[in-house]
Scaffold this motif. Sequence first.
Motif, PDB file in Angstrom:
ATOM      1  N   LEU A  96      49.938 -15.955 -16.475  1.00  0.00           N
ATOM      2  CA  LEU A  96      49.296 -17.263 -16.367  1.00  0.00           C
ATOM      3  C   LEU A  96      50.368 -18.325 -16.575  1.00  0.00           C
ATOM      4  O   LEU A  96      51.225 -18.182 -17.450  1.00  0.00           O
ATOM      5  CB  LEU A  96      48.228 -17.404 -17.462  1.00  0.00           C
ATOM      6  CG  LEU A  96      47.386 -18.680 -17.344  1.00  0.00           C
ATOM      7  CD1 LEU A  96      46.155 -18.403 -16.472  1.00  0.00           C
ATOM      8  CD2 LEU A  96      46.918 -19.193 -18.698  1.00  0.00           C
ATOM      9  N   PRO A  98      51.552 -21.255 -18.301  1.00  0.00           N
ATOM     10  CA  PRO A  98      51.084 -21.869 -19.558  1.00  0.00           C
ATOM     11  C   PRO A  98      50.622 -23.311 -19.346  1.00  0.00           C
ATOM     12  O   PRO A  98      51.270 -24.083 -18.647  1.00  0.00           O
ATOM     13  CB  PRO A  98      52.328 -21.825 -20.455  1.00  0.00           C
ATOM     14  CG  PRO A  98      53.152 -20.722 -19.912  1.00  0.00           C
ATOM     15  CD  PRO A  98      52.915 -20.733 -18.430  1.00  0.00           C
ATOM     16  N   THR A 102      46.843 -25.536 -23.985  1.00  0.00           N
ATOM     17  CA  THR A 102      47.002 -24.392 -24.887  1.00  0.00           C
ATOM     18  C   THR A 102      47.868 -24.742 -26.101  1.00  0.00           C
ATOM     19  O   THR A 102      47.830 -24.057 -27.126  1.00  0.00           O
ATOM     20  CB  THR A 102      47.559 -23.193 -24.078  1.00  0.00           C
ATOM     21  OG1 THR A 102      46.652 -22.935 -22.996  1.00  0.00           O
ATOM     22  CG2 THR A 102      47.709 -21.932 -24.903  1.00  0.00           C
ATOM     23  N   THR A 125      48.896 -11.834 -24.397  1.00  0.00           N
ATOM     24  CA  THR A 125      50.028 -12.742 -24.644  1.00  0.00           C
ATOM     25  C   THR A 125      50.614 -13.361 -23.373  1.00  0.00           C
ATOM     26  O   THR A 125      51.225 -14.428 -23.427  1.00  0.00           O
ATOM     27  CB  THR A 125      51.114 -11.999 -25.475  1.00  0.00           C
ATOM     28  OG1 THR A 125      51.982 -12.929 -26.076  1.00  0.00           O
ATOM     29  CG2 THR A 125      51.916 -11.017 -24.634  1.00  0.00           C
ATOM     30  N   GLY A 126      50.454 -12.696 -22.225  1.00  0.00           N
ATOM     31  CA  GLY A 126      50.981 -13.258 -20.956  1.00  0.00           C
ATOM     32  C   GLY A 126      52.476 -13.527 -21.052  1.00  0.00           C
ATOM     33  O   GLY A 126      53.263 -12.631 -21.372  1.00  0.00           O
ATOM     34  N   SER A 149      48.796  -6.011 -19.079  1.00  0.00           N
ATOM     35  CA  SER A 149      49.722  -6.055 -17.950  1.00  0.00           C
ATOM     36  C   SER A 149      51.163  -5.821 -18.416  1.00  0.00           C
ATOM     37  O   SER A 149      51.744  -6.638 -19.124  1.00  0.00           O
ATOM     38  CB  SER A 149      49.611  -7.424 -17.258  1.00  0.00           C
ATOM     39  OG  SER A 149      50.756  -7.658 -16.476  1.00  0.00           O
ATOM     40  N   ASN A 175      44.948  -2.353 -24.211  1.00  0.00           N
ATOM     41  CA  ASN A 175      43.646  -2.907 -23.882  1.00  0.00           C
ATOM     42  C   ASN A 175      43.103  -3.515 -25.185  1.00  0.00           C
ATOM     43  O   ASN A 175      42.676  -2.782 -26.070  1.00  0.00           O
ATOM     44  CB  ASN A 175      42.748  -1.794 -23.332  1.00  0.00           C
ATOM     45  CG  ASN A 175      41.364  -2.286 -22.996  1.00  0.00           C
ATOM     46  OD1 ASN A 175      41.097  -3.497 -22.965  1.00  0.00           O
ATOM     47  ND2 ASN A 175      40.456  -1.357 -22.775  1.00  0.00           N
ATOM     48  N   ASN A 191      44.063 -16.446 -26.192  1.00  0.00           N
ATOM     49  CA  ASN A 191      43.557 -17.263 -25.084  1.00  0.00           C
ATOM     50  C   ASN A 191      43.151 -16.261 -24.010  1.00  0.00           C
ATOM     51  O   ASN A 191      43.895 -15.988 -23.089  1.00  0.00           O
ATOM     52  CB  ASN A 191      44.673 -18.199 -24.589  1.00  0.00           C
ATOM     53  CG  ASN A 191      44.275 -18.967 -23.343  1.00  0.00           C
ATOM     54  OD1 ASN A 191      43.085 -19.093 -23.040  1.00  0.00           O
ATOM     55  ND2 ASN A 191      45.256 -19.479 -22.610  1.00  0.00           N
ATOM     56  N   PRO A 192      41.961 -15.654 -24.176  1.00  0.00           N
ATOM     57  CA  PRO A 192      41.567 -14.585 -23.237  1.00  0.00           C
ATOM     58  C   PRO A 192      41.070 -15.162 -21.914  1.00  0.00           C
ATOM     59  O   PRO A 192      40.851 -16.372 -21.807  1.00  0.00           O
ATOM     60  CB  PRO A 192      40.418 -13.900 -23.992  1.00  0.00           C
ATOM     61  CG  PRO A 192      39.803 -14.986 -24.797  1.00  0.00           C
ATOM     62  CD  PRO A 192      40.903 -15.946 -25.153  1.00  0.00           C
TER      63      PRO A 192
HETATM   64  C1  LIG Z   1      44.290 -16.647 -19.978  1.00  0.00           C
HETATM   65  S1  LIG Z   1      45.648 -15.513 -19.970  1.00  0.00           S
HETATM   66  C2  LIG Z   1      46.574 -16.096 -21.392  1.00  0.00           C
HETATM   67  C3  LIG Z   1      48.053 -15.867 -21.284  1.00  0.00           C
HETATM   68  C4  LIG Z   1      48.863 -16.589 -22.382  1.00  0.00           C
HETATM   69  N1  LIG Z   1      48.457 -16.152 -23.694  1.00  0.00           N
HETATM   70  C5  LIG Z   1      48.680 -18.092 -22.279  1.00  0.00           C
HETATM   71  O1  LIG Z   1      47.934 -18.654 -23.077  1.00  0.00           O
HETATM   72  O2  LIG Z   1      49.274 -18.704 -21.382  1.00  0.00           O
HETATM   73  C6  LIG Z   1      44.857 -14.035 -20.555  1.00  0.00           C
HETATM   74  C7  LIG Z   1      45.770 -12.828 -20.720  1.00  0.00           C
HETATM   75  O3  LIG Z   1      44.966 -11.740 -21.179  1.00  0.00           O
HETATM   76  C8  LIG Z   1      45.407 -10.545 -20.558  1.00  0.00           C
HETATM   77  N2  LIG Z   1      44.304  -9.580 -20.584  1.00  0.00           N
HETATM   78  C9  LIG Z   1      43.198  -9.544 -19.803  1.00  0.00           C
HETATM   79  N3  LIG Z   1      42.427  -8.493 -20.130  1.00  0.00           N
HETATM   80  C10 LIG Z   1      43.053  -7.844 -21.148  1.00  0.00           C
HETATM   81  C11 LIG Z   1      42.749  -6.682 -21.919  1.00  0.00           C
HETATM   82  N4  LIG Z   1      41.642  -5.959 -21.700  1.00  0.00           N
HETATM   83  N5  LIG Z   1      43.611  -6.309 -22.885  1.00  0.00           N
HETATM   84  C12 LIG Z   1      44.738  -7.028 -23.105  1.00  0.00           C
HETATM   85  N6  LIG Z   1      45.083  -8.138 -22.410  1.00  0.00           N
HETATM   86  C13 LIG Z   1      44.248  -8.540 -21.442  1.00  0.00           C
HETATM   87  C14 LIG Z   1      45.823 -10.989 -19.164  1.00  0.00           C
HETATM   88  O4  LIG Z   1      46.703 -10.043 -18.583  1.00  0.00           O
HETATM   89  C15 LIG Z   1      46.466 -12.349 -19.448  1.00  0.00           C
HETATM   90  O5  LIG Z   1      47.850 -12.217 -19.683  1.00  0.00           O
END
Ligand SMILES: C[S@@+](CC[C@H](N)C(=O)[O-])C[C@H]1O[C@@H](n2cnc3c(N)ncnc32)[C@H](O)[C@@H]1O
Length: 287
Positions: A96, A98, A102, A125-126, A149, A175, A191-192
């Motif tokens: 994502l 940033p 956020t 964490t992205g 990811s 996960n 930040n899901p």
């Molecule tokens: C909205 S982005 C936030 C990225 C970063 N933390 C930011 O704020 O810019 C959500 C993140 O959650 C991760 N994600 C989605 N489903 C997940 C899961 N089941 N377990 C772990 N991470 C997950 C995605 O790959 C993505 O990187």
Amino acid sequence: MDDNNETYSDLLRRAAKQLSNAGIEGGLRDARRLMENAGGVSAAELIAAENDVVSTETLNVFEEFIERRAKGEPVSRIAKKREFWGLEFDISPDVLDPRPDTETLVEVVISQWQEHYKSVLDLGTGSGCILLSILHEKRQALGIGLDQSEAALEIAKINSKKLELDGRTQFNTSNWFETVKGKTYDVIVSNPPYIPSADIEHLDVDVKEYDPMSALDGGKDGYDDYRHIISNAKNYLAASGLIAFEVGIGQADKIAEMLAKVGFLHINIRKDLSGVKRCVYATAPRV
Ligand SMILES: C[S@@+](CC[C@H](N)C(=O)[O-])C[C@H]1O[C@@H](n2cnc3c(N)ncnc32)[C@H](O)[C@@H]1O
């Protein structure tokens, strides 16, 4: 032999016009940032070089950048970089981009930090922007970033190294809590993904075409990941620990309710600079 004779200033003006004709606002600002990247120069160097002639090599890269911008690709995606919390983060199509909003979450964690806190868990964490910004401020803390990811985690690791935080960070493919079972942390941040699935097709082009879908899609009502995280979080949060979430527009009150239902205490909401309720935070339930 270089046959171009356009100066930086001429070229910037021409590019700004091209962007404006394509309906992009702030074209000159974007053109400057793209020129900094195309030519490998700082903003100050670019100002000093305004009357110099641009090399053909820089011109070719810059023109390609401007064409991509004119089609709607965000500047940060083209430059593969984004400034967040005053720090520079690498980004790729796997993370994502940033968002300034956020930073509210980082602010909350810094403002609520207790002296004895030592560990931070960042779920999803992205690029690592949240975790790394917190650790940049809190020099004694250790942090772990989880993401499903692997490709995103590669970028988080690069950022951690560039910011010289790699001695205090760990990144796991996971996960949600899967790989940290049995461990507890003083701070949990996340930040899901929180966009309801059906809304994704209506998002702006610069979001839906350039941010990874797995970072956006929060399930049917947008709350799938909050539900999972909130129902498990108390097992991973130390006594008097802090949990803090970024939330989407209109989601804050419901997230606060979800936290209250499973016993979290001192639940609070923080607005972002636009006045949107952007962050919900609380302390660990009593044991
Ligand atoms: C909205 S982005 C936030 C990225 C970063 N933390 C930011 O704020 O810019 C959500 C993140 O959650 C991760 N994600 C989605 N489903 C997940 C899961 N089941 N377990 C772990 N991470 C997950 C995605 O790959 C993505 O990187």
